[in-house]
Design an enzyme around this catalytic site. Structure first.
Site, PDB file in Angstrom:
ATOM      1  NE  ARG A 212       9.142  -1.736  -3.001  1.00 52.76           N
ATOM      2  CZ  ARG A 212       8.589  -0.752  -4.391  1.00 52.76           C
ATOM      3  NH1 ARG A 212       7.450  -1.275  -4.376  1.00 52.76           N
ATOM      4  NH2 ARG A 212       9.138  -0.194  -4.894  1.00 52.76           N
TER       5      ARG A 212
ATOM      6  CE1 TYR B 256       5.400  -7.637  22.195  1.00 47.55           C
ATOM      7  CE2 TYR B 256       4.210  -7.264  20.096  1.00 47.55           C
ATOM      8  CZ  TYR B 256       5.639  -7.437  20.829  1.00 47.55           C
ATOM      9  OH  TYR B 256       6.881  -6.936  20.316  1.00 47.55           O
TER      10      TYR B 256
ATOM     11  CG  ASP C 136      -0.682 -12.632  17.117  1.00 45.52           C
ATOM     12  OD1 ASP C 136       0.171 -13.455  16.535  1.00 45.52           O
ATOM     13  OD2 ASP C 136       0.000 -11.899  17.681  1.00 45.52           O
TER      14      ASP C 136
ATOM     15  CE  LYS D 175       8.621 -13.310  19.120  1.00 42.68           C
ATOM     16  NZ  LYS D 175       7.748 -12.098  18.183  1.00 42.68           N
TER      17      LYS D 175
HETATM   18  C1  LIG Z   1       1.390 -12.581  19.597  1.00 38.69           C
HETATM   19  C2  LIG Z   1       2.669 -12.032  19.502  1.00 38.69           C
HETATM   20  N1  LIG Z   1       1.775 -11.306  18.249  1.00 38.69           N
HETATM   21  C3  LIG Z   1       2.904 -10.537  17.553  1.00 38.69           C
HETATM   22  C4  LIG Z   1       3.760 -10.547  17.509  1.00 38.69           C
HETATM   23  C5  LIG Z   1       5.202  -9.562  17.197  1.00 38.69           C
HETATM   24  O1  LIG Z   1       6.021 -10.251  16.145  1.00 38.69           O
HETATM   25  P1  LIG Z   1       8.116  -9.474  15.558  1.00 38.69           P
HETATM   26  O2  LIG Z   1       8.551  -9.607  17.145  1.00 38.69           O
HETATM   27  O3  LIG Z   1       7.914 -10.583  14.883  1.00 38.69           O
HETATM   28  O4  LIG Z   1       6.545  -8.139  15.331  1.00 38.69           O
HETATM   29  C6  LIG Z   1       4.842 -10.876  18.937  1.00 38.69           C
HETATM   30  C7  LIG Z   1       6.220 -10.357  19.572  1.00 38.69           C
HETATM   31  O5  LIG Z   1       6.531 -10.975  20.335  1.00 38.69           O
HETATM   32  C8  LIG Z   1       3.485 -11.551  19.889  1.00 38.69           C
HETATM   33  O6  LIG Z   1       4.363 -12.489  20.881  1.00 38.69           O
END
Ligand SMILES: Cc1ncc(COP(=O)(O)O)c(C=O)c1O
Length: 400
Positions: free
Chosen positions: A67, A119, A191, A216
């Site tokens: 961890r 998101y 992000d 992604k």
């Molecule tokens: C732009 C964006 N940020 C954060 C996230 C969250 O990521 P996770 O699904 O890996 O928790 C997503 C998920 O689709 C996303 O599209």
């Protein structure tokens, strides 16, 4: 230092990054990943162990418990921090776990300004988790950085944005936002999930923190869930590293291996994602059933000039509304054969998403709710002609 309180495996004995001066593609393959010293293994092994033998009680050693730190995770943290131009990188079990750690850097009563295209899970995390513990937030259109002044409060400590944003691919000028925020002593978080460090490096233009859903494009193959925080701010890095261990939302070694493997081909994949998305966007723009198209690579997109200035290319995502509203959009999403109807994005296979009922359902009823006629495409690496043919057959099945 690259998170977990342990030395990064990609740091030379003198503490210098061996990758300085090398290009993105080379660093994506080698940064943090020298041959494994005990066997010469060229690929960083999956150190599938929860704990590490200690030489003696209290001895200072790199790894003690997975961890707190694991060598496969260190390789990922070193590599991705390097690609983002950050001095620190910290890997998490998901994108939302990474975001959660960033919000935990704030105090009750602090105020966050977020872009109004977000998101759905990020909004839910703010609205239903962090606002309960005293964090306040305001969502505004950040495409004009001047709007920040009106939304600013004495307690504003952070500006959070996605660019290109999810799901309409709005573009925000990172440098302009950073100029306003830094004048007022607040952190700027980007992000960078949609762009990846191959297309856009927010820290180089003034952001303080980059977050990723490595699920992604970085993973790139729809086979892993992960998150990441990159920063060169020492105080933030120390706090994030502490939170990684203290709250424990860490990725396992196999997940780290999968993301590392994905990153090695990121540049070539992104080039093709961008080409295919541009071809799909052109085809959709010419189709009579398409009402509005959102793709930052098209000159009529309001963020085109900013995207051109701050991105290497325009990304692999395309969104559009269909004439006929929600029913028509749902019919198209259900009719595609090569595009798979699924949440997520950024992998080799093309996906179609109906944000209103799928990825962004948690925004329903909020001011950030998504147009029910909108479809979002993650354009994959199949033959572009097959993707366009698939969309044509789905759109042409709509009643006239
Ligand atoms: C732009 C964006 N940020 C954060 C996230 C969250 O990521 P996770 O699904 O890996 O928790 C997503 C998920 O689709 C996303 O599209």
């Amino acid at each position: 230092m690259a998170g977990g309180g342990v030395p990064p495996s990609g740091t030379g004995e003198d503490g210098e990054q061996p990758s300085v001066g090398l290009g993105f593609e080379t660093r994506a393959i080698h940064a943090g990943q020298p041959p494994e010293p005990s066997t010469g293994a060229v690929v960083t092994p999956i150190f599938q162990t929860s704990t590490f033998a200690q030489r003696e009680v209290g001895a200072d050693q790199a790894y003690e418990y997975s961890r707190s730190g694991n060598p496969t995770r260190t390789a990922l943290e070193t590599c991705l921090a390097d690609l983002e131009g950050a001095s620190h990188g910290t890997a998490f079990a998901s994108g939302l776990a990474a975001e959660d750690a960033v919000f935990r850097c704030l105090e009750p009563g602090d105020h966050v300004i977020v872009g109004d295209e977000l998101y759905g899970g990020t909004f839910r995390l703010l609205d239903r988790v962090h606002s309960l513990t005293g964090l306040e937030f305001t969502a505004i259109d950040l495409s004009d950085a001047e709007r920040l002044h009106a939304a600013w409060r004495p307690t504003t400590r952070m500006v959070w944005l996605e660019t290109p944003s999810n799901p309409r691919l709005q573009v925000t000028d990172i440098a302009a936002v950073a100029e306003v925020a830094h004048g007022r002593d607040a952190l700027v978080v980007v992000d960078n999930t949609f762009a990846t460090p191959y297309l856009q490096r927010p820290l180089a233009v003034g952001a303080d923190i980059v977050v990723h859903s490595t699920t992604k494009y970085l993973g790139g193959h729809s086979d892993v869930v992960g998150g990441f925080v990159a920063t060169s701010d020492e105080a933030v890095a120390e706090r994030i590293s502490f939170l990684q261990n203290a709250t424990g939302a860490v990725p396992g070694p196999f997940d780290c291996f999968l993301v590392l493997r994905g990153i090695k081909t990121l540049a070539v994949r992104m080039d093709r994602h961008c080409q295919n998305a541009a071809a799909v966007a052109d085809a959709l723009a010419a189709h009579p059933a398409v009402e509005r198209l959102y793709f930052p690579g098209r000159p009529d997109h309001p963020g085109h000039a900013t995207a051109r200035a701050q991105m290497r290319a325009f990304g692999g995502m395309v969104s559009f509304t269909v004439r006929g509203g929600e029913a028509a959009a749902v019919a198209v999403a259900n009719a595609t054969r090569v595009f798979t109807l699924a949440e997520s994005l950024g992998a080799v296979e093309s996906l179609v998403d109906h944000p209103h009922r799928m990825t962004h359902a948690s925004l329903a009823g909020s001011p950030l709710a998504v147009d029910p006629a909108l479809l979002r495409l993650s354009v994959g690496l199949e033959l572009a002609a097959d993707l366009i043919g698939d969309l044509h057959q789905a759109l042409e099945a709509l009643p006239a």
